[in-house]
Scaffold this active site. Sequence first.
Site: not given
Length: 269
Positions: A21, A139
């Site tokens: 997550s 990222d």
Amino acid sequence: MAQIKLQNVEDYYEIGEVLGSGHFGQVRAVLERASGVRWAGKFLKLRRSASSRLGLERKSVEREVEILQSLQHANVMALRDVFESRAEVVLIVELISGGELFDFIAEKESLSEEEAIEFLKQILKGVGFMHTKNIAHFDLKPENIMLADKMMPHPHIKIIDFGLAHRLKQGEEYRSLSGTPQYIAPEVINYEPLSEAADMWLSGLSPFQGDNDEETLKNIVGMIYEFEEIYFNQTSAMAKDFIEKLLVKDPIERMTANECLVHPWIKPL
Ligand SMILES: Cc1ccc2c(c1)c1c3c(c(C)cc1n2CCCN)C(=O)NC3=O
């Protein structure tokens, strides 16, 4: 790939265990009912109202879907399907079961420069491909470089998580402060217009690592770094030359992915 399906994902996939997550939501293993094939489902919560701080804006999810739909490459995670119901969007993506490259390397006694170069070549091919389409990931970091199957003699790299990715358009400036402090490029910290070059700012063993995020960011902007002997004493001069050509503050002067692929450390004459 079909457009966003306004049906319940559970009608087509059995939802399994949580795999991870992050800022986006959860990634879970899913089983396609019709074929028995295992995939990963990226469960994204949409903002319920414009004033809400929780969840993702619809346009950022649509951007990620559009970008993934235009990226079919062996070293980029593939998108298979998209579902939306209530305030949740589920991206059905290929299951990448070899885990993170970071962990694979950490578990090994040592990693030769030849092995590192093999991984780096795959990463550069994936990044080079997205850059030819004017898509920047924004990222790239060890957690987002995964292995399709770590048991293979030459594990296959997969770049994941395009949640911050952007399709850059000629003449349009794009600025963002998003990213991970330890790995973000000086132009991100200075809130300057960004280009694909921000992906080429070296990520991995950050020589800028400070005692905290603030110190790290100062080191990056001040180009304060050193190849600490304990980490780099086994690193060849060619490898250090490669790294130094990426740790260039001016994004225009920084090596591109395609220039990296022909650097003598990667492609010896
Ligand atoms: C077996 C396994 C374990 C953890 C996983 C994944 C797969 C995974 C996957 C993906 C993403 C975005 C994150 C994932 N994570 C979370 C950690 C990623 N840094 C993905 O797109 N496919 C995956 O299999």
